[in-house]
Design a protein around this motif. Sequence first.
Motif, mmCIF file in Angstrom:
data_model
loop_
_atom_site.group_PDB
_atom_site.id
_atom_site.type_symbol
_atom_site.label_atom_id
_atom_site.label_comp_id
_atom_site.label_asym_id
_atom_site.label_seq_id
_atom_site.Cartn_x
_atom_site.Cartn_y
_atom_site.Cartn_z
ATOM 1 N N VAL A 378 12.540 -1.429 3.883
ATOM 2 C CA VAL A 378 12.677 -0.977 2.495
ATOM 3 C C VAL A 378 11.336 -0.476 1.951
ATOM 4 O O VAL A 378 11.273 0.509 1.206
ATOM 5 C CB VAL A 378 13.220 -2.124 1.613
ATOM 6 C CG1 VAL A 378 13.092 -1.775 0.134
ATOM 7 C CG2 VAL A 378 14.667 -2.414 1.961
ATOM 8 N N LEU A 379 10.232 -1.135 2.350
ATOM 9 C CA LEU A 379 8.901 -0.792 1.865
ATOM 10 C C LEU A 379 8.273 0.378 2.618
ATOM 11 O O LEU A 379 7.134 0.767 2.323
ATOM 12 C CB LEU A 379 7.976 -2.013 1.965
ATOM 13 C CG LEU A 379 8.355 -3.226 1.115
ATOM 14 C CD1 LEU A 379 7.386 -4.369 1.366
ATOM 15 C CD2 LEU A 379 8.393 -2.877 -0.356
ATOM 16 N N PHE A 380 8.998 0.947 3.562
ATOM 17 C CA PHE A 380 8.490 2.033 4.393
ATOM 18 C C PHE A 380 7.858 3.166 3.570
ATOM 19 O O PHE A 380 6.785 3.681 3.920
ATOM 20 C CB PHE A 380 9.627 2.553 5.265
ATOM 21 C CG PHE A 380 9.190 3.292 6.504
ATOM 22 C CD1 PHE A 380 7.860 3.337 6.904
ATOM 23 C CD2 PHE A 380 10.127 3.965 7.283
ATOM 24 C CE1 PHE A 380 7.473 4.023 8.046
ATOM 25 C CE2 PHE A 380 9.750 4.646 8.426
ATOM 26 C CZ PHE A 380 8.423 4.683 8.804
ATOM 27 N N PRO A 381 8.457 3.615 2.458
ATOM 28 C CA PRO A 381 7.855 4.729 1.691
ATOM 29 C C PRO A 381 6.475 4.423 1.124
ATOM 30 O O PRO A 381 5.748 5.350 0.745
ATOM 31 C CB PRO A 381 8.867 4.952 0.558
ATOM 32 C CG PRO A 381 10.167 4.436 1.079
ATOM 33 C CD PRO A 381 9.794 3.255 1.926
ATOM 34 N N ALA A 382 6.094 3.145 1.054
ATOM 35 C CA ALA A 382 4.779 2.794 0.507
ATOM 36 C C ALA A 382 3.640 3.297 1.377
ATOM 37 O O ALA A 382 2.491 3.380 0.916
ATOM 38 C CB ALA A 382 4.668 1.282 0.322
ATOM 39 N N VAL A 383 3.924 3.652 2.635
ATOM 40 C CA VAL A 383 2.856 4.146 3.522
ATOM 41 C C VAL A 383 2.538 5.611 3.261
ATOM 42 O O VAL A 383 1.721 6.209 3.971
ATOM 43 C CB VAL A 383 3.217 3.936 5.012
ATOM 44 C CG1 VAL A 383 3.498 2.478 5.299
ATOM 45 C CG2 VAL A 383 4.408 4.800 5.421
ATOM 46 N N ASN A 384 3.163 6.214 2.240
ATOM 47 C CA ASN A 384 2.895 7.611 1.871
ATOM 48 C C ASN A 384 1.853 7.727 0.767
ATOM 49 O O ASN A 384 1.797 8.743 0.076
ATOM 50 C CB ASN A 384 4.195 8.292 1.413
ATOM 51 C CG ASN A 384 5.130 8.576 2.561
ATOM 52 O OD1 ASN A 384 4.729 9.139 3.573
ATOM 53 N ND2 ASN A 384 6.385 8.185 2.417
ATOM 54 N N GLY A 385 1.020 6.733 0.615
ATOM 55 C CA GLY A 385 0.098 6.707 -0.520
ATOM 56 C C GLY A 385 -1.050 7.689 -0.462
ATOM 57 O O GLY A 385 -1.823 7.781 -1.421
ATOM 58 N N TYR A 386 -1.182 8.446 0.608
ATOM 59 C CA TYR A 386 -2.339 9.349 0.678
ATOM 60 C C TYR A 386 -2.243 10.536 -0.275
ATOM 61 O O TYR A 386 -3.157 11.359 -0.339
ATOM 62 C CB TYR A 386 -2.604 9.823 2.114
ATOM 63 C CG TYR A 386 -1.431 10.401 2.857
ATOM 64 C CD1 TYR A 386 -0.884 11.616 2.500
ATOM 65 C CD2 TYR A 386 -0.884 9.725 3.945
ATOM 66 C CE1 TYR A 386 0.178 12.155 3.190
ATOM 67 C CE2 TYR A 386 0.186 10.258 4.652
ATOM 68 C CZ TYR A 386 0.705 11.484 4.268
ATOM 69 O OH TYR A 386 1.763 12.015 4.966
ATOM 70 N N PHE A 387 -1.160 10.629 -1.047
ATOM 71 C CA PHE A 387 -1.105 11.641 -2.107
ATOM 72 C C PHE A 387 -2.068 11.292 -3.239
ATOM 73 O O PHE A 387 -2.420 12.138 -4.063
ATOM 74 C CB PHE A 387 0.312 11.763 -2.682
ATOM 75 C CG PHE A 387 0.757 10.554 -3.463
ATOM 76 C CD1 PHE A 387 0.370 10.362 -4.776
ATOM 77 C CD2 PHE A 387 1.560 9.585 -2.876
ATOM 78 C CE1 PHE A 387 0.766 9.242 -5.498
ATOM 79 C CE2 PHE A 387 1.966 8.468 -3.582
ATOM 80 C CZ PHE A 387 1.564 8.292 -4.895
ATOM 81 N N PHE A 388 -2.494 10.016 -3.304
ATOM 82 C CA PHE A 388 -3.275 9.515 -4.439
ATOM 83 C C PHE A 388 -4.569 10.310 -4.632
ATOM 84 O O PHE A 388 -4.977 10.603 -5.755
ATOM 85 C CB PHE A 388 -3.590 8.031 -4.245
ATOM 86 C CG PHE A 388 -4.240 7.383 -5.430
ATOM 87 C CD1 PHE A 388 -3.494 7.016 -6.537
ATOM 88 C CD2 PHE A 388 -5.604 7.156 -5.450
ATOM 89 C CE1 PHE A 388 -4.093 6.429 -7.646
ATOM 90 C CE2 PHE A 388 -6.215 6.566 -6.545
ATOM 91 C CZ PHE A 388 -5.458 6.203 -7.649
ATOM 92 N N LEU A 389 -5.225 10.649 -3.533
ATOM 93 C CA LEU A 389 -6.419 11.489 -3.593
ATOM 94 C C LEU A 389 -6.044 12.887 -3.109
ATOM 95 O O LEU A 389 -5.424 13.023 -2.052
ATOM 96 C CB LEU A 389 -7.542 10.905 -2.723
ATOM 97 C CG LEU A 389 -8.063 9.527 -3.146
ATOM 98 C CD1 LEU A 389 -9.082 9.014 -2.137
ATOM 99 C CD2 LEU A 389 -8.672 9.582 -4.542
ATOM 100 N N PRO A 390 -6.421 13.927 -3.833
ATOM 101 C CA PRO A 390 -5.947 15.281 -3.512
ATOM 102 C C PRO A 390 -6.734 15.960 -2.396
ATOM 103 O O PRO A 390 -7.182 17.099 -2.538
ATOM 104 C CB PRO A 390 -6.142 16.011 -4.847
ATOM 105 C CG PRO A 390 -7.359 15.363 -5.429
ATOM 106 C CD PRO A 390 -7.267 13.908 -5.038
ATOM 107 N N ASN A 391 -6.912 15.250 -1.272
ATOM 108 C CA ASN A 391 -7.677 15.837 -0.174
ATOM 109 C C ASN A 391 -6.902 15.870 1.139
ATOM 110 O O ASN A 391 -7.466 16.151 2.189
ATOM 111 C CB ASN A 391 -8.996 15.078 0.025
ATOM 112 C CG ASN A 391 -8.786 13.579 0.216
ATOM 113 O OD1 ASN A 391 -7.680 13.069 0.089
ATOM 114 N ND2 ASN A 391 -9.856 12.870 0.521
#
Length: 441
Positions: A378-391
């Motif tokens: 269920v928590l799998f989408p949490a590993v997409n956090g690299y959007f946080f920094l725009p690089n």
Amino acid sequence: MATILLLLQLAIVLAMIFIGAKVGGIGLGIYGMVGVFILVFVFGLEPGVIPIDVMLIIVSVITASAALQAAGGLEYMVNMAARFLKKHPSRITFYAPLVTWLFTHWAGTAHTCYALLPIISEIARKEKVRPERPLSVATVAASLGCTGSPVSAATAAILSEELLGDKGITMTEILAITIPASIIAILVASMVQNYVGKPLEKDPEYQRRIREGLLSANENADEEKNAENPRAKWAVLTFMLGVAMVVLLGIFPSLRPTFNGEPLNLSTAIEIIMMSIAALILLVGKADVREAMKGNVFASGINAMVSIFGVAWMGSTFFNGHDETILGSVDGVFSSYPLLFAIPLFLFSIMLFSQAATTKTLYPVGLAMGVSPMMLLVLFPAVNGYFFLPNYPTEVAAIGFDRTGTTRIGKFVINHSFQLSGWITTLVSIGVGYLIMKLFF
């Protein structure tokens, strides 16, 4: 003294991740291996588990994807998507993210969206839609497609025997939770993003570019097309055959060959199938194998493999050397409040720049801390956090392709165009996945 050593080693691990992320490319894997060297030869920790299965799956899938690119299959798919989007320009904010998500879900890598981003931007501009709106969601949706794709490195990590593959999680559960959760999250983000920012004709940056002659208000989108390889569609169908086989073998283990009374594990099956599919793609597409090695898909795959090799091994070495101390310090926290485990997943993904590396590094920790396998799914989408920094490369590309200047990085860096869509898709997909788990599993 033991606590000081633990904190010192943790500082080294984080420093290697930070330096590797800053260097970029294969630097993350290289400096991760430097961390392994220091932990083993300086501090005397026993080396952790090498993520061999995940690395081999990445090699096999990326080889097939690179062969597809060499055969013109990716270009063929992009042209099909472009024709679809141009037929529905007024709904570009809703359809573009679904298309980029679908591309990633099929191909297993978000890098397939590069060719679509300029098309999305130009269709939006021609329709007088603020390009930031579809581009922001489409870029994030491409990354979300990796978490649940049957042939992505992140899903391969989850299905490996040392993670959830040996805990009763199958392809059926992965697809049943991630697909509806992702689609609903993307639609919610699109609805919100459709009202974000000023209308294009009132945007100050857009108006400045028109005044300075950088853009024409009535300029048409570029309609030029590259000549397609006439065999490209057969290459696409061949690749889809491989994806379908992986899904079927994941859902129905009885279809796999049996050895010593046990079905062939799915990781090995994926490796065999996708490498064989790569050969078939080269054959039906009459593609040059040397061209497959030159494409950006192959390069990004090798980068992911090296990153996982170094970073995941470093994380495994550190955790295994201090598992009792770490688990004792947070005893019962994550087992009692498993949703909180999304926080370390999100934070590590920002640093690691890889869903697969984050999954391989932290999921063993989650299991050891009492987080159930289904909750980790269920928590799998949490590993997409690299959007946080725009690089991240896809974000940088989206900003560059938006000639109107509406897709941008703010004064404080983190107030950029992708932030809102990223948070909405992450939170909504986790929430919907949790609801599906409670209702049906």
